[in-house]
Design a protein around this motif. Structure first.
Motif, PDB file in Angstrom:
ATOM      1  N   ILE A 166       0.751  -1.187  -0.005  1.00 60.93           N
ATOM      2  CA  ILE A 166      -0.046  -0.048  -0.025  1.00 60.93           C
ATOM      3  C   ILE A 166       0.893   1.275  -0.041  1.00 60.93           C
ATOM      4  O   ILE A 166       0.458   2.289  -0.736  1.00 60.93           O
ATOM      5  CB  ILE A 166      -0.917  -0.019   1.369  1.00 60.93           C
ATOM      6  N   THR A 167       1.732   1.145   0.786  1.00 59.83           N
ATOM      7  CA  THR A 167       2.629   2.432   1.122  1.00 59.83           C
ATOM      8  C   THR A 167       3.324   2.715  -0.512  1.00 59.83           C
ATOM      9  O   THR A 167       3.662   3.943  -0.679  1.00 59.83           O
ATOM     10  CB  THR A 167       3.983   2.171   2.091  1.00 59.83           C
ATOM     11  N   SER A 168       3.896   1.648  -1.200  1.00 56.95           N
ATOM     12  CA  SER A 168       4.553   1.964  -2.548  1.00 56.95           C
ATOM     13  C   SER A 168       3.413   2.607  -3.426  1.00 56.95           C
ATOM     14  O   SER A 168       3.978   3.148  -4.260  1.00 56.95           O
ATOM     15  CB  SER A 168       5.068   0.494  -3.143  1.00 56.95           C
ATOM     16  N   VAL A 169       2.142   2.115  -3.492  1.00 55.12           N
ATOM     17  CA  VAL A 169       0.957   2.732  -4.352  1.00 55.12           C
ATOM     18  C   VAL A 169       1.186   4.192  -3.863  1.00 55.12           C
ATOM     19  O   VAL A 169       0.917   5.104  -4.879  1.00 55.12           O
ATOM     20  CB  VAL A 169      -0.112   2.083  -4.334  1.00 55.12           C
ATOM     21  N   TYR A 170       0.889   4.507  -2.624  1.00 48.56           N
ATOM     22  CA  TYR A 170       0.890   5.777  -2.278  1.00 48.56           C
ATOM     23  C   TYR A 170       1.997   6.808  -2.612  1.00 48.56           C
ATOM     24  O   TYR A 170       1.813   7.750  -2.856  1.00 48.56           O
ATOM     25  CB  TYR A 170       0.409   5.861  -0.724  1.00 48.56           C
ATOM     26  N   ASN A 171       3.102   6.126  -2.244  1.00 48.00           N
ATOM     27  CA  ASN A 171       4.228   6.900  -2.758  1.00 48.00           C
ATOM     28  C   ASN A 171       4.327   7.298  -4.194  1.00 48.00           C
ATOM     29  O   ASN A 171       4.617   8.334  -4.676  1.00 48.00           O
ATOM     30  CB  ASN A 171       5.553   6.147  -2.364  1.00 48.00           C
ATOM     31  N   SER A 172       3.664   6.429  -5.037  1.00 52.60           N
ATOM     32  CA  SER A 172       3.582   6.809  -6.546  1.00 52.60           C
ATOM     33  C   SER A 172       2.797   8.116  -6.860  1.00 52.60           C
ATOM     34  O   SER A 172       3.050   8.641  -7.802  1.00 52.60           O
ATOM     35  CB  SER A 172       2.985   5.607  -7.434  1.00 52.60           C
TER      36      SER A 172
END
Length: 195
Positions: A166-172
């Motif tokens: 989830i964090t990697s998607v949000y970081n995008s």
């Protein structure tokens, strides 16, 4: 005298029938007028809904919307704070649905079936086609599927996988995922209090 009473009763009954027919015809006319008003209002609202759907995110949907939000698009870049906040709602709904789908499939013991990249998301101003990278969705789905039957000693590792995905998607899209990660971990019964 008796005939007069019968005639009076017949006249009253006939008057009541005529009055009833008159009232029913007026009600039919009112229903027709109300139907026309409602249909005209629905048509107007439908046209304004179509206009507002096109105005949200400049009419972008699906992968084009994702690319505009992440800055990967050569044509359009969306960086307006209101658009980003609205997109965050779409992003969260999409991720939440995938997590719930995986968790439900795991609980039911059905075979794993990772979702497609695209999903229709209902918003107040109409439906928006959301697109997220297939790899992130597959990872979230699989982790959620596994969470349904996780062993206690595997909870922390699985929670880290969900958090990372989830964090990697949000970081995008340059958003903070902390609160949403906690919500999903609670939903998947993977939340543990920080030590």
């Amino acid at each position: 005298m008796q005939n007069f009473g019968i005639v009076l009763i017949i006249l009253l009954a006939l008057s009541a029938v005529i009055l009833l027919v008159y009232v029913l015809s007026k009600l039919s006319e009112l229903e027709a007028i109300a139907g026309n008003i409602i249909s005209s209002r629905n048509q107007t609202e439908g046209q304004s809904a179509t206009a507002s759907e096109q105005s949200i995110f400049s009419g972008l949907q699906g992968q084009a919307l994702w690319q505009a939000i992440t800055g990967d698009s050569r044509d359009t870049v969306l960086s307006n704070a209101d658009e980003i906040l609205t997109y965050q709602i779409i992003l969260e709904k999409h991720l939440r649905k995938v997590a719930l789908m995986g968790f439900q499939d795991g609980l039911n013991g059905s075979s794993a079936r990772p979702p497609q990249s695209e999903m229709m998301i209902s918003m107040l101003r109409g439906d928006v086609l959301s697109w997220l990278p297939a790899s992130a969705l597959a990872q979230l789905y699989t982790s959620s599927y596994d969470a349904a039957n996780v062993m206690p000693n595997e909870v922390k590792l699985l929670a880290e996988q969900v958090s990372y995905t989830i964090t990697s998607v949000y970081n995008s899209v340059t958003l903070d995922a902390d609160d949403f990660v906690d919500e999903i971990l609670v939903l998947l019964r993977l939340f543990t209090a920080p030590e």
